[in-house]
Every structure is written in C-alpha cells, then in structure tokens.
Design a protein around this motif. Structure first.
Motif, PDB file in Angstrom:
ATOM      1  N   GLN A 116       7.867   3.663  -3.142  1.00  0.00           N
ATOM      2  CA  GLN A 116       6.466   3.251  -3.256  1.00  0.00           C
ATOM      3  C   GLN A 116       6.167   2.062  -2.345  1.00  0.00           C
ATOM      4  O   GLN A 116       5.105   1.993  -1.716  1.00  0.00           O
ATOM      5  N   GLU A 117       7.111   1.126  -2.263  1.00  0.00           N
ATOM      6  CA  GLU A 117       6.933  -0.023  -1.372  1.00  0.00           C
ATOM      7  C   GLU A 117       6.850   0.430   0.075  1.00  0.00           C
ATOM      8  O   GLU A 117       5.994  -0.037   0.850  1.00  0.00           O
ATOM      9  N   LEU A 118       7.715   1.351   0.453  1.00  0.00           N
ATOM     10  CA  LEU A 118       7.734   1.831   1.836  1.00  0.00           C
ATOM     11  C   LEU A 118       6.468   2.617   2.160  1.00  0.00           C
ATOM     12  O   LEU A 118       5.919   2.512   3.272  1.00  0.00           O
ATOM     13  N   LYS A 119       5.979   3.411   1.210  1.00  0.00           N
ATOM     14  CA  LYS A 119       4.720   4.122   1.415  1.00  0.00           C
ATOM     15  C   LYS A 119       3.574   3.158   1.665  1.00  0.00           C
ATOM     16  O   LYS A 119       2.722   3.382   2.534  1.00  0.00           O
ATOM     17  N   SER A 120       3.561   2.077   0.899  1.00  0.00           N
ATOM     18  CA  SER A 120       2.500   1.081   1.081  1.00  0.00           C
ATOM     19  C   SER A 120       2.611   0.389   2.434  1.00  0.00           C
ATOM     20  O   SER A 120       1.592   0.118   3.083  1.00  0.00           O
ATOM     21  N   LEU A 121       3.828   0.121   2.887  1.00  0.00           N
ATOM     22  CA  LEU A 121       4.015  -0.593   4.146  1.00  0.00           C
ATOM     23  C   LEU A 121       3.626   0.249   5.352  1.00  0.00           C
ATOM     24  O   LEU A 121       3.128  -0.291   6.356  1.00  0.00           O
ATOM     25  N   VAL A 122       3.849   1.574   5.290  1.00  0.00           N
ATOM     26  CA  VAL A 122       3.563   2.430   6.448  1.00  0.00           C
ATOM     27  C   VAL A 122       2.274   3.228   6.259  1.00  0.00           C
ATOM     28  O   VAL A 122       2.033   4.202   6.990  1.00  0.00           O
ATOM     29  N   SER A 123       1.450   2.813   5.311  1.00  0.00           N
ATOM     30  CA  SER A 123       0.206   3.547   5.058  1.00  0.00           C
ATOM     31  C   SER A 123      -0.727   3.518   6.260  1.00  0.00           C
ATOM     32  O   SER A 123      -1.591   4.393   6.398  1.00  0.00           O
TER      33      SER A 123
END
Length: 320
Positions: A116-123
C-alpha cells in the motif's frame, strides 16, 4: 595607459551627469528620492524573487530525489517480506516446527502494508503503477498456488511429519519467485534511472542557485548603486550650477556665463528665480550707472557755468 583612458572617461562621465540631470529635470525632489529608492531596491527585489524561485526549484528537486529513495526502500522491503514468507514456510515444511511458521503471518501483514505504501508513492507514475500491479498479481499467485498450497498439504499430515509433496510444491515455485524478483529488479532499475536523472537536476538547481547568489546579487547591487549614483549626481550637478551662479552674484558678477539648469523641479524654479533676480540687479545697476553719469554730467555743467560766471565777474571788475 591612464593618460589615454582618463581624458576619454571624464567627458563621458560628465555627459552621463548631464543626461541624468536632464532626465529628472521635471521631477520634484520627492519624486527623485522616491525613484532613487525604487531603482536601488527594485533590482535587489527582483534578484530576491529569482533566488526564492531557484531555491523552490532546488527544494522540489531534492524532494523528488528523496521520494525516489523512499520508493527504492519500499521496494526492497517488499522483496524482503516475500523472502521472509518463503523462508518461513520452507523452514516449517522441512522441520515441522510450528514456531518457525510464526514469521510468515507477520511477513504477510508487512508485505501488504509495504504494498500500500509503494502504491501511494508511485501513484503519480503510471508506468511504475502498472508494473506494481503485475508484481502484486504474480506475488499473489505465488503465495496462493505455492505457499498456501504447500501449507495445506502439510496440514493434511500430522503437522510434524515431513511432506515430500509439500516440499516439491515449494521447490516447483522457485521459478515463480524468480519471476517476481526479476519484476521487482526491473521496477527498481527504472527508479534508479529516475534517481540519476533527478539527482542531476537537483545538482543543476543547486548550482544555479549558487551562481545566482554569487554573481546575481553583486551584479544587481552594482547596477542599483550605479543608477542611484547617476540620479544623485544629476541632482547634485543641477544644485551645483545654481550654487556657482550664487557665488558669482556674491562677487558682483551678474552675467550669463554660468549655465543654469532648466526644468520644473525645485532646482529649476530656483534657477529661474536666480535668473530673474540677476536680471533685475543688472537693470538696477544699469539704471544707477545712467543716473550717476547724468549726475556727473550735470555737475560738470554746473562747474563749467560757475567758472564762466566767475570769469565774467572778474572781467567786469577789471573793466571798472
């Protein structure tokens, strides 16, 4: 060298004085002071705005670099959690010890959190977001079809007996895991390329900010100083011309040999007042000279008549 430059420089500087004096000839002293202050402050203000914008750009580039490091760290954590899940499940299947399986659940929880953190960072990056979706799908398939399936097979035994079928399932899933690792490496490689690009832009922004501070500020300050000196020297030149005229009047020189400044400012009005005063004094001097000459001529006539009358009296006395 000085003998060549100085005679050329002085007339040009004097011409600049006269030009500056003519430019502000119709401005009041208050307006001149205001313009002088604005000219002195405006370049510095513009330079401060430029420095602020450059600092903002440098800060944004640094934020981009920091953001890329966060993405790389989150991707490393994602791979670490997958490795922990694999190691924990494999150890449990090899030993049958239930406590070895305990890190699996924690790794699964941490994996979902890191995802979830990575999804937010590369959104904000569609390419990386699409890669991450494929990585998660592959990891999900690997976990369900390999890890969970092997654990189910192991659970069908007494839990402590080693299941060769379950171990074979884990071993057969190595290719799937290597595919996930390769996808993550491609994901990180793209981020490293972005990191190199963003680091270069950040360094360029810092260098531009340094150049602006080291060169822009002195240039702006020098320009403000030169323009302010020109305006001040133009005003001083106009006042000096009036002072020269006043000094000549003090020694009774009322001719027009001194050039008085023109214009509608205070100095120009004072110069015109001096001109009118000098003209009035000249007229009074001429009138006084005419009067004195007339008095002198009248006196000479009176003396001549007196001498003539005296001579006649003397002649009459001699004739008697």
């Amino acid at each position: 060298m000085q003998a060549r430059v100085f005679p050329i420089f002085v007339p040009r500087w004097h011409a600049m004085h006269r030009f500056a004096a003519r430019v502000g000839a119709n401005w009041s002293m208050r307006a001149k002071l205001l313009v002088n202050a604005m000219v002195a402050l405006l370049p510095m203000l513009c330079m401060l705005v430029a420095i602020f914008n450059s600092a903002q750009d440098s800060y944004q580039q640094e934020q981009q670099v920091s953001h890329t490091y966060q993405v790389l760290t989150a991707a490393d954590n994602l791979l670490l959690h997958l490795l922990t899940m694999q190691t924990s499940a494999r150890g449990y299947l090899l030993t049958g010890e239930q406590q070895i399986l305990a890190p699996y659940d924690q790794a699964l929880h941490d994996y979902r959190r890191s995802l979830q953190e990575l999804k937010s960072l590369v959104s904000d990056n569609p390419v990386q977001s699409e890669r991450l979706i494929r990585i998660h799908q592959a990891a999900q398939d690997w976990r369900v079809q390999v890890i969970e399936r092997a654990l189910q097979i192991q659970a069908q035994t007494d839990g402590r007996t080693r299941s060769e079928e379950a171990i074979a399932v884990i071993a057969g899933g190595a290719n799937r895991f290597n595919t996930i690792r390769a996808q993550l490496e491609a994901f990180q490689h793209h981020e490293r390329d972005l990191l190199a690009e963003r680091t270069a832009r950040s360094q360029q922004a810092v260098a531009a900010l340094q150049r602006m501070v080291l060169w822009g500020v002195p240039v702006a300050a020098s320009f403000s100083l030169v323009v302010a000196l020109l305006i001040a020297s133009g005003t001083a030149w106009r006042v000096e011309q009036v002072a020269r005229a006043a000094a000549r009047m003090e020694v009774d020189q009322f001719d027009d040999s001194v050039e008085l400044p023109a214009g509608d400012d205070e100095v120009g009005r004072m110069a015109r007042a001096f001109q009118r005063m000098a003209a009035t004094i000249r007229e009074q001097i001429v009138a006084r000279q005419i009067t004195e000459e007339a008095h002198a001529e009248l006196l000479l006539n009176l003396v001549a008549r007196a001498e003539e009358a005296l001579a006649q009296l003397q002649n009459c006395g001699n004739g008697t």
